[in-house]
Design a protein around this motif. Structure first.
Motif, PDB file in Angstrom:
ATOM      1  N   THR A 293     -11.662 -64.593 -54.805  1.00  0.00           N
ATOM      2  CA  THR A 293     -11.304 -65.202 -53.409  1.00  0.00           C
ATOM      3  C   THR A 293     -10.121 -64.390 -52.686  1.00  0.00           C
ATOM      4  O   THR A 293     -10.299 -63.775 -51.687  1.00  0.00           O
ATOM      5  CB  THR A 293     -10.717 -66.876 -53.801  1.00  0.00           C
TER       6      THR A 293
ATOM      7  N   ARG B  74     -12.048 -60.836 -51.672  1.00  0.00           N
ATOM      8  CA  ARG B  74     -12.682 -61.373 -50.252  1.00  0.00           C
ATOM      9  C   ARG B  74     -11.806 -61.361 -49.065  1.00  0.00           C
ATOM     10  O   ARG B  74     -11.963 -60.813 -48.082  1.00  0.00           O
ATOM     11  CB  ARG B  74     -13.433 -62.433 -50.544  1.00  0.00           C
ATOM     12  N   MET B  75     -10.565 -62.031 -49.401  1.00  0.00           N
ATOM     13  CA  MET B  75      -9.484 -62.152 -48.141  1.00  0.00           C
ATOM     14  C   MET B  75      -9.148 -60.635 -47.936  1.00  0.00           C
ATOM     15  O   MET B  75      -8.900 -60.331 -46.761  1.00  0.00           O
ATOM     16  CB  MET B  75      -8.520 -62.829 -48.503  1.00  0.00           C
TER      17      MET B  75
ATOM     18  N   LYS C  18     -10.813 -57.795 -48.407  1.00  0.00           N
ATOM     19  CA  LYS C  18     -11.949 -56.976 -47.579  1.00  0.00           C
ATOM     20  C   LYS C  18     -11.770 -57.493 -46.189  1.00  0.00           C
ATOM     21  O   LYS C  18     -11.942 -56.550 -45.405  1.00  0.00           O
ATOM     22  CB  LYS C  18     -13.085 -57.377 -48.275  1.00  0.00           C
ATOM     23  N   GLU C  19     -11.559 -58.804 -45.915  1.00  0.00           N
ATOM     24  CA  GLU C  19     -11.599 -59.168 -44.670  1.00  0.00           C
ATOM     25  C   GLU C  19     -10.486 -58.511 -43.889  1.00  0.00           C
ATOM     26  O   GLU C  19     -10.459 -58.245 -42.376  1.00  0.00           O
ATOM     27  CB  GLU C  19     -11.793 -60.673 -44.540  1.00  0.00           C
ATOM     28  N   SER C  20      -9.370 -58.652 -44.668  1.00  0.00           N
ATOM     29  CA  SER C  20      -8.120 -58.054 -43.763  1.00  0.00           C
ATOM     30  C   SER C  20      -8.205 -56.701 -43.412  1.00  0.00           C
ATOM     31  O   SER C  20      -7.506 -56.049 -42.442  1.00  0.00           O
ATOM     32  CB  SER C  20      -6.784 -58.476 -44.756  1.00  0.00           C
TER      33      SER C  20
ATOM     34  N   GLU D 106     -10.863 -52.231 -37.523  1.00  0.00           N
ATOM     35  CA  GLU D 106     -11.427 -52.631 -36.110  1.00  0.00           C
ATOM     36  C   GLU D 106     -10.324 -52.524 -35.123  1.00  0.00           C
ATOM     37  O   GLU D 106     -10.520 -52.104 -34.034  1.00  0.00           O
ATOM     38  CB  GLU D 106     -12.002 -54.095 -36.112  1.00  0.00           C
TER      39      GLU D 106
ATOM     40  N   SER E 226     -10.827 -54.920 -42.930  1.00  0.00           N
ATOM     41  CA  SER E 226     -11.963 -54.826 -41.994  1.00  0.00           C
ATOM     42  C   SER E 226     -11.214 -54.925 -40.690  1.00  0.00           C
ATOM     43  O   SER E 226     -11.599 -54.295 -39.460  1.00  0.00           O
ATOM     44  CB  SER E 226     -13.287 -55.727 -42.111  1.00  0.00           C
ATOM     45  N   LYS E 227     -10.413 -55.865 -40.571  1.00  0.00           N
ATOM     46  CA  LYS E 227      -9.937 -56.229 -39.174  1.00  0.00           C
ATOM     47  C   LYS E 227      -9.026 -55.246 -38.712  1.00  0.00           C
ATOM     48  O   LYS E 227      -8.883 -54.923 -37.730  1.00  0.00           O
ATOM     49  CB  LYS E 227      -9.158 -57.543 -39.249  1.00  0.00           C
ATOM     50  N   LYS E 228      -8.167 -54.513 -39.742  1.00  0.00           N
ATOM     51  CA  LYS E 228      -7.244 -53.678 -39.528  1.00  0.00           C
ATOM     52  C   LYS E 228      -7.958 -52.359 -38.860  1.00  0.00           C
ATOM     53  O   LYS E 228      -7.566 -51.564 -37.888  1.00  0.00           O
ATOM     54  CB  LYS E 228      -6.246 -53.057 -40.493  1.00  0.00           C
TER      55      LYS E 228
END
Length: 280
Positions: free
Chosen positions: A240, A243-244, A246-248, A254, A250-252
């Motif tokens: 978990t 996955r968090m 990876k999301e963090s 972007e 990706s947002k940075k």
């Protein structure tokens, strides 16, 4: 930089088998004698922030420090620490841990077990709650354990939540599988404090490079058989957290303008170093 802080120090929480040696190499190359590979683990574990405060005060030239047992650095007086952590897919990390301990010249329980057992039996041994949690939610334990409760044996959602705060508390959390992207972001964020920072690298520990098949979950499942499901269950928190992360990440990416150009520049510098190593 916050004017309330007199000194800024990069602190690398070197998580076992998470490409930390490569990051340390880059930090040493950039900071030279201003980098400290801290190995005095006992006081770091026992006295934690108090010890680190004293150690940095006694060594004013340190600009970057790496420790396998990095404590919470938020409460240091007149020192702002900038923590860096690298996370790795918790299941794909397991074979690397086994191979390292198998060749390690040490009498530690892990090294002895790796030499004694094949991979599947080693994983089975590591699943025992009485054995060190090196491949059981280890990354959540590292980032989210309670400093007031040493050697916690049972982890839960509260530990995951504490680990996940690292995405919002000023720490830099990267991924081994996206190392170049992570370092591009870290460089960009650290330039506010160290304008000339250069974290390009030559990969270290290249002896453990594996084939593509060995870097797959299918390979692990085939090797471990009925132990694979238990391994997954024992890393549910780490999965978990990964996955968090990876999301963090990706947002940075972007949000950062001209990221592709910055990544290309970073990789170009790394390639120059690699070519120089080959020529040497």
């Amino acid at each position: 930089m916050d004017s309330g802080f007199m000194r800024v120090v990069i602190t690398h929480g070197h998580i076992f088998k998470n490409a930390g040696t490569t990051l340390d190499w880059a930090l040493r190359r950039n900071f030279g004698d201003g980098f400290c590979d801290h190995r005095d683990d006992v006081p770091m574990r026992r006295r934690r922030g108090e010890y680190l405060q004293e150690f940095l005060a006694e060594n004013p030239g340190i600009q970057a420090l790496s420790s396998h047992h990095l404590c919470d650095t938020a409460g240091l007086h007149e020192i702002r620490c900038l923590p860096i952590y690298l996370l790795r897919h918790p299941l794909l990390r397991v074979l690397s841990v086994y191979r390292f301990e198998r060749k390690q010249k040490s009498d530690s329980p892990g090294a002895e077990a790796a030499k004694k057992y094949d991979f599947k039996d080693y994983v089975k041994w590591r699943m025992d709650p009485n054995v060190g949690r090196t491949i059981r939610d280890y990354q959540v334990y590292y980032l989210g354990s309670n400093p007031a409760v040493p050697n916690e044996t049972v982890l839960g959602v509260k530990h995951l939540e504490r680990a996940a705060r690292r995405f919002h508390d000023g720490s830099f959390v990267g991924l081994v599988e996206d190392f170049d992207k992570s370092m591009t972001l870290v460089e960009n964020e650290l330039k506010s404090y160290f304008p000339d920072i250069d974290l390009s690298y030559v990969r270290q520990n290249t002896g453990e490079v594996r084939s593509g098949s060995e870097r797959s979950l299918n390979y692990l499942a085939d090797e471990l058989g009925d132990m694979f499901d238990l391994l997954v269950e024992s890393n549910s928190l780490d999965l978990t957290l990964y996955r968090m992360a990876k999301e963090s990440l990706s947002k940075k990416i972007e949000k950062l303008g001209s990221f592709d150009q910055k990544l290309s520049d970073y990789r170009g510098r790394c390639e120059v170093l690699a070519q120089g190593r080959k020529a040497g």
